[in-house]
Design an enzyme around this catalytic site. Structure first.
Site, PDB file in Angstrom:
ATOM      1  N   GLU A  85       1.079   4.152  -5.616  1.00 56.42           N
ATOM      2  CA  GLU A  85       1.286   3.173  -4.550  1.00 56.42           C
ATOM      3  C   GLU A  85       2.016   1.768  -5.294  1.00 56.42           C
ATOM      4  OE1 GLU A  85       1.359   0.548  -2.623  1.00 56.42           O
ATOM      5  OE2 GLU A  85      -0.613   0.032  -2.525  1.00 56.42           O
TER       6      GLU A  85
ATOM      7  N   CYS B  74      -0.024  -5.374  -0.285  1.00 61.49           N
ATOM      8  CA  CYS B  74       1.483  -4.341  -0.231  1.00 61.49           C
ATOM      9  C   CYS B  74       1.820  -4.166   1.057  1.00 61.49           C
ATOM     10  CB  CYS B  74       0.996  -3.177  -0.820  1.00 61.49           C
ATOM     11  SG  CYS B  74       0.626  -3.117  -2.489  1.00 61.49           S
TER      12      CYS B  74
END
Length: 489
Positions: A260, A296
């Protein structure tokens, strides 16, 4: 669980020092790692820092613990996770304060992350006894009559986890809790800037009856952590962080890798947003500036229809200007420090570059150290770093559109593809966004920053590969094993 110990935390702050955990045991090998209070810049505590030999020992211990962890019954794994849920609840204030100090996270956001830590372990406790297989019909021709097939899922083996600074509890939880539920031993390297939360989690795990060597939590240098990437005894590497993850994947050999690696999230506000504009503004402000934009899936690009643009612009500008910046311990603070001064300097440089290229600053101000006011930019050039890259700070870019297809194309105009948000009252536009947006998740009626800890979470393109979310992570941490039985002849 019989090993419960008194918390190591001092009243009103962190402990003077923290050990690392090697093969489930605390080791006060040194106090080499200094952890700073991100608001004051002063030393908050010291942490034991592992060397290459310690990392190697942790890998060996995890590899040796594979049979014992795999043999641990699902109900016993559930009990471990439920113990953690109970203890995290009891230590919630301590955990929130640790986040506030080591990450500079505003105390409201810190309490929210502690709640998500507890949720993630609670979800994993439920999933531990629901790792199911299937019966396969093998009698598909005359040749295979009398054969039966079944598949079960088995633990993949020892795992290595590398986590970033921005969610020191919940991003750890999203790796550790599924591993325990799946029956996988693990070695975790938390971010050196924010290791305390992970070490408190390890302290709680040490109270449980996990097999010897089942876990290690070891802050260490990136060079020494290379073993977690390259050692063949590790079956799975799960990394959350920057684009360096692609290099780690290239060095990982035969092991499974999940990544990720960040985002550049867009949020589209349609001509009919499907909600009161004040609510849309409230959610955009949350999505762009909560925990100082260090997420994020922070809202980085706001793409609003020309019909609502003037009103949205006015309301958003006023709302951003009112955001309070300051001491993260103060409950009134919404924007705290970014992780360090170097990050603040980079973000500020990107803002100034965009302004030189023609962008207008609607809200914001001057940087002071690692404190950067919430900033709203308009008409940012699409080749500017603040538009194209991941800002990871309290900055959002505002622009208008006339045609919904153009808005979708702009949202896709990124190397990243983690999540996107769409405010629309039109079902056809919602479904079109789901079809057309090249991202891991589309959130309709809210910002892309929305996440529930049991949903599949991950991205495409530069945002990474694989999915987190407890059940998805368990699937990655287990493998199918087939059994074929032939009926007696």
């Amino acid at each position: 669980m019989s090993k419960q110990k008194k918390s190591t935390a001092r009243r009103g702050g962190l402990a003077r020092s923290y050990p690392y955990y090697l093969a489930g045991r605390p080791v006060a090998a040194n106090t080499d790692l200094e952890v700073l209070d991100k608001y004051t810049g002063k030393r908050a505590t010291r942490v034991a820092f592992a060397d290459a030999a310690t990392v190697r020992k942790a890998i060996v211990a995890a590899h040796k613990a594979r049979p014992a962890m795999a043999a641990l019954p699902p109900d016993a794994r559930r009990d471990v996770l439920e113990h953690c849920v109970k203890r995290f609840g009891e230590r919630a204030e301590e955990l929130a304060l640790a986040l506030c100090i080591e990450a500079g996270k505003p105390i409201g956001d810190a309490h929210g992350e502690v709640a998500r830590l507890i949720d993630t372990f609670r979800i994993a406790a439920g999933e531990a006894t629901r790792i199911e297989g299937e019966v396969i019909e093998l009698q598909v021709s005359e040749r295979t009559r009398g054969y039966r097939g079944m598949v079960k899922r088995v633990p993949i083996g020892a795992c290595s986890f590398i986590t970033p600074f921005n969610f020191p509890l919940n991003l750890v939880a999203h790796k550790v809790a599924p591993a325990i539920a799946a029956g996988c031993p693990f070695v975790l390297k938390p971010a050196a800037k924010t290791p305390v939360g992970a070490l408190i989690i390890a302290e709680v795990l040490a109270e449980t009856d996990l097999p010897k060597g089942a876990f290690s939590v070891i802050p260490c240098s990136n060079d020494d952590a290379a073993q977690l990437v390259e050692d063949e005894r590790i079956a799975l590497l799960s990394f959350t962080g920057g684009l360096v993850g692609w290099d780690l994947k290239a060095r990982a050999g035969k092991k499974k890798v999940t990544l990720e690696l960040g985002g550049n999230a867009a949020c589209i506000v349609d001509a009919e947003p499907g909600a009161d504009l004040d609510h849309v503004v409230e959610r955009l402000v949350f999505g762009a500036y909560y925990q100082s934009g260090q997420s994020c899936i922070s809202v980085q690009r706001i793409i609003a229809h020309a019909d609502v643009y003037p009103a949205l612009r006015r309301k958003l500008k006023a709302a951003v200007a009112k955001l309070r910046m300051g001491d993260p311990r103060d409950a009134r603070t919404f924007v705290g420090p970014v992780i360090d001064e170097a990050s603040a300097e980079r973000i500020d440089e990107w803002i100034q570059q965009a302004r030189k290229g023609g962008a207008k600053r609607l809200a914001g101000g001057e940087r002071s150290g690692n404190m950067l006011p919430a900033t709203l930019l308009e008409n940012v050039p699409r080749d500017a770093d603040v538009y194209r890259k991941e800002v990871f700070g309290p900055v959002a870019c505002l622009e208008s559109f006339d045609d919904f297809e153009d808005a979708l194309a702009r949202a896709n105009d990124s190397d990243f593809g983690l999540q996107a948000g769409v405010f629309t009252a039109r079902l056809s536009h919602a479904m079109r966004a789901w079809d057309a947006l090249d991202v891991g998740g589309v959130v309709v009626g809210d910002v892309p920053s929305f996440r529930v800890d049991n949903m599949p979470y991950g991205g495409v393109r530069d945002s990474g590969l694989g999915r987190e979310g407890v059940r998805s992570a368990i699937e990655d941490m287990t493998e199918p094993r087939l059994l074929v039985i032939r009926d007696p002849v």
